[in-house]
Design a protein around this motif. Sequence first.
Motif, mmCIF file in Angstrom:
data_model
loop_
_atom_site.group_PDB
_atom_site.id
_atom_site.type_symbol
_atom_site.label_atom_id
_atom_site.label_comp_id
_atom_site.label_asym_id
_atom_site.label_seq_id
_atom_site.Cartn_x
_atom_site.Cartn_y
_atom_site.Cartn_z
ATOM 1 N N VAL A 18 0.840 -1.195 0.000
ATOM 2 C CA VAL A 18 0.000 0.000 0.000
ATOM 3 C C VAL A 18 0.876 1.246 0.000
ATOM 4 C CG1 VAL A 18 -1.766 1.272 1.275
ATOM 5 C CG2 VAL A 18 -1.786 -1.232 1.276
ATOM 6 N N GLY A 19 0.592 2.165 -0.908
ATOM 7 C CA GLY A 19 1.313 3.436 -0.947
ATOM 8 C C GLY A 19 2.650 3.384 -1.660
ATOM 9 N N VAL A 20 2.845 2.405 -2.544
ATOM 10 C CA VAL A 20 4.091 2.316 -3.312
ATOM 11 C C VAL A 20 4.016 3.285 -4.493
ATOM 12 C CG1 VAL A 20 5.633 0.821 -4.638
ATOM 13 C CG2 VAL A 20 4.383 -0.105 -2.660
ATOM 14 N N LYS A 21 4.984 4.186 -4.567
ATOM 15 C CA LYS A 21 5.053 5.117 -5.694
ATOM 16 C C LYS A 21 5.667 4.400 -6.882
ATOM 17 C CE LYS A 21 5.519 9.141 -2.747
ATOM 18 N NZ LYS A 21 6.383 10.249 -2.314
ATOM 19 N N LEU A 22 5.128 4.696 -8.066
ATOM 20 C CA LEU A 22 5.658 4.097 -9.279
ATOM 21 C C LEU A 22 5.556 5.077 -10.435
ATOM 22 C CD1 LEU A 22 3.144 2.766 -11.337
ATOM 23 C CD2 LEU A 22 2.765 1.734 -9.098
ATOM 24 N N ALA A 23 6.374 4.835 -11.441
ATOM 25 C CA ALA A 23 6.367 5.654 -12.650
ATOM 26 C C ALA A 23 6.400 4.728 -13.856
ATOM 27 C CB ALA A 23 7.570 6.590 -12.671
ATOM 28 N N TYR A 70 9.270 2.574 0.092
ATOM 29 C CA TYR A 70 8.117 1.898 0.686
ATOM 30 C C TYR A 70 8.530 1.147 1.947
ATOM 31 C CZ TYR A 70 4.889 -1.938 1.534
ATOM 32 O OH TYR A 70 4.068 -2.859 2.139
ATOM 33 N N PHE A 71 9.584 0.320 1.864
ATOM 34 C CA PHE A 71 9.991 -0.464 3.028
ATOM 35 C C PHE A 71 10.495 0.431 4.156
ATOM 36 C CE2 PHE A 71 10.124 -3.989 -0.089
ATOM 37 C CZ PHE A 71 9.230 -4.815 0.550
ATOM 38 N N ALA A 72 11.203 1.502 3.826
ATOM 39 C CA ALA A 72 11.656 2.438 4.855
ATOM 40 C C ALA A 72 10.459 3.064 5.569
ATOM 41 C CB ALA A 72 12.539 3.513 4.234
#
Length: 117
Positions: A18-23, A70-72
């Motif tokens: 949830v909330g992973v930024k992607l391009a 994301y993991f951080a």
Amino acid sequence: MGKLSTHVLDITKGKPGVGVKLALYAVENDRKTLLKNAVTNSDGRCDEPLLSGDEVRAGKYELVFAAGDYFAAQGVDVPSPRFVDEVVIAFGIADPAQNYHVPLVVSPWAYSTYRGS
């Protein structure tokens, strides 16, 4: 017409990322063109297809996931520099009439993908 979609599965939790930024980039002659930025929702998916209908064209693409960020943000103890940071999945669309689903299965130490539909 086809569509392009993605989702993220966090295998450290066995749950959606949830909330992973992607391009999403189109790649032509080693030149990348940003097509879309997105963030995964509560199901680890984007709220809408990354591409659909006439937007889907044959060619090379890259999805870049900010997995390390994301993991951080999840409080996972990761080394510096991160082993898995930005995950780049380079793929091709041969038939724009088909659906292409490009998921990311990820942990701070490994990742994989496959072609879904």
